[in-house]
Design a protein around this motif. Structure first.
Motif, short mmCIF file in Angstrom:
data_model
loop_
_atom_site.label_atom_id
_atom_site.label_comp_id
_atom_site.label_asym_id
_atom_site.label_seq_id
_atom_site.Cartn_x
_atom_site.Cartn_y
_atom_site.Cartn_z
N ARG A 1 0.83 -1.21 0.00
CA ARG A 1 0.00 0.00 0.00
C ARG A 1 0.85 1.25 0.00
N SER A 2 2.05 1.17 0.55
CA SER A 2 2.93 2.33 0.59
C SER A 2 3.39 2.74 -0.80
N HIS B 1 -4.42 4.59 -2.50
CA HIS B 1 -4.14 4.40 -1.07
C HIS B 1 -5.33 4.82 -0.24
N ALA B 2 -5.97 5.92 -0.64
CA ALA B 2 -7.16 6.38 0.08
C ALA B 2 -8.32 5.41 -0.09
N VAL B 3 -8.50 4.89 -1.32
CA VAL B 3 -9.57 3.92 -1.55
C VAL B 3 -9.30 2.65 -0.74
N SER C 1 -7.88 2.46 2.06
CA SER C 1 -8.06 2.71 3.48
C SER C 1 -9.51 2.58 3.93
N ILE C 2 -10.46 2.58 3.01
CA ILE C 2 -11.86 2.46 3.40
C ILE C 2 -12.38 1.03 3.25
N VAL C 3 -11.49 0.10 2.96
CA VAL C 3 -11.86 -1.32 2.86
C VAL C 3 -11.44 -2.01 4.15
N PRO C 4 -12.36 -2.58 4.90
CA PRO C 4 -11.97 -3.22 6.17
C PRO C 4 -10.91 -4.30 6.02
N ALA C 5 -10.95 -5.07 4.92
CA ALA C 5 -9.98 -6.15 4.75
C ALA C 5 -8.55 -5.63 4.66
N SER C 6 -8.35 -4.41 4.15
CA SER C 6 -6.99 -3.86 4.05
C SER C 6 -6.38 -3.71 5.42
N TRP C 7 -7.13 -3.11 6.36
CA TRP C 7 -6.61 -2.94 7.71
C TRP C 7 -6.61 -4.25 8.48
N GLY C 8 -7.58 -5.12 8.19
CA GLY C 8 -7.58 -6.42 8.85
C GLY C 8 -6.36 -7.25 8.49
#
Length: 402
Positions: A331-332, A339-341, A343-350
């Protein structure tokens, strides 16, 4: 005061009635049960079995030996002895080796030049042209590792042999042969296996997508009932929409709680995947992730007018969410927009939180950023889901009401 007490009691009554009603609807719906239970139970096992064995070994290669000396044959035997490569045959020319590659008989060609032995005898640097098939990165990586290890070992042997030929060479070789040594430790994936790499994060996406699919299917069923009953869903609990949405989400999260333990803890144990983190550290991360995924499915409800429409949304978003998650591309390194899109997906942070805790033996404190983002997304999607549910009810009443 009595009015406020009544509103609070009514809110909780709606909450509990919505939760229990959702349980009955889920258990009575074979399609939803298929995606809430069968998909999370079967997919991780099937995917992991497909990726076993985790590594690619004995990749066939061709040797074009233009030197035809003892040194060139020794080099070929060293390459064939590695676990990653296997000499499938000696080609008479580069054209013949290229034909083998086009026929998919070999995936790499190593050319040993005619002056190979002469340059070694003169203590000059010899060059080995190598042609690799880049169609699959895992093959290219393993072939590159094999050739690199062989050339490094061969160079060390040649230097040691040269030192042995000078006075007091044995003592000098012992001192200088390995003056600097390196050791590699593959953190998070000791076996360097593909399943250990991809399944650790893919299970998070499986949880999200199966939940979103089931929630949207339930939403599509509600729309179908409104279409048949003049804009009114007879199975819907009348009351505060916030209580209804939260109650339905709690039902889904409760169903997914044991499935989450199964996927995040027992599946890695079954297939010996990396499992270095403590369950008491990564399982609390799953709570906001599950709520955010449930509210995401409710928020996407306007995209589903029939139960079957949820399949289209599921197929369309799965590939996008996979690439945005950071599992296949960091993602970096994404552009600010993507990157902004992401960040709004729960699976990315999960995925980031779970991989950080599980693969690197981290703690929930070190994964505080994904943890806080997931709670923020859960709160945001809850508000949007409440608004969307109200708008959908009004729209269906106007459209299907008599």
């Amino acid at each position: 005061m009595a009015k406020i007490t009544y509103k609070i009691r009514f809110w909780f009554e709606t909450f509990f009635r919505s939760c229990t009603r959702q349980f009955r609807m889920v258990l009575a719906d074979a399609g939803v049960m298929l995606f809430f239970l069968a998909l999370p139970l079967a997919y991780p096992v099937v995917y992991t079995l497909i990726y076993n064995p985790e590594v690619v070994r004995e990749i066939p290669i061709a040797i074009v030996d233009n030197s035809r000396t003892a040194e060139s044959r020794h080099l070929a035997r060293m390459i064939d002895a590695t676990e990653n490569a296997s000499v499938a045959g000696y080609a008479a020319s580069l054209a013949e080796a290229r034909k083998w590659a086009m026929e998919r008989k070999v995936y790499a060609v190593i050319v040993i030049p005619g002056d190979y032995a002469k340059k070694l005898g003169r203590h000059e640097q010899a060059v080995l042209p190598t042609y690799c098939d880049m169609g699959l990165m895992i093959r290219y990586r393993n072939l590159l590792f094999a050739l690199t290890d062989v050339t490094l070992q061969l160079g060390a042997d040649i230097r040691a042999e040269a030192i042995d030929n000078i006075p007091a060479g044995a003592l000098l070789a012992e001192v200088t042969e390995k003056s600097v040594d390196t050791q590699a430790f593959m953190l998070g994936n000791p076996t360097q296996g593909f399943a250990s790499f991809i399944m650790t994060g893919l299970v998070i996406l499986i949880l999200q997508q199966s939940m979103v699919l089931g929630v949207m299917m339930l939403g599509g069923g509600s729309t179908e009932r409104r279409r048949k009953n003049s804009g009114i869903d007879p199975l819907e609990i009348n009351g505060p929409m916030s209580a209804s949405v939260l109650g339905r989400a709690l039902c889904v999260v409760t169903i997914y709680a044991p499935l989450t333990v199964y996927i995040l803890h027992y599946v890695p144990l079954m297939f010996h995947l990396p499992l270095f983190g403590s369950p008491w550290q990564y399982l609390p991360l799953a709570l906001p992730f599950l709520f955010a995924s449930a509210f995401l499915g409710m928020m996407l409800r306007p995209l589903v007018s029939e139960r079957e429409s949820s399949f289209l949304v599921f197929v369309f978003t799965s590939v996008i969410f996979l690439f945005l998650s950071g599992l296949t591309w960091p993602r970096s390194a994404m552009s600010p927009l993507w990157h902004a899109v992401s960040s709004i997906v729960p699976a990315s942070w999960g995925m980031q939180g779970f991989i950080g805790i599980n693969s690197n033996a981290g703690t929930l404190e070190l994964a505080s950023e994904p943890y806080m983002w997931l709670w923020g997304l859960a709160a945001l999607y809850f508000i949007i889901a409440v608004i969307v549910e109200k708008l959908c009810i009004r729209h269906d009443l106007r459209r299907y009401g008599k």
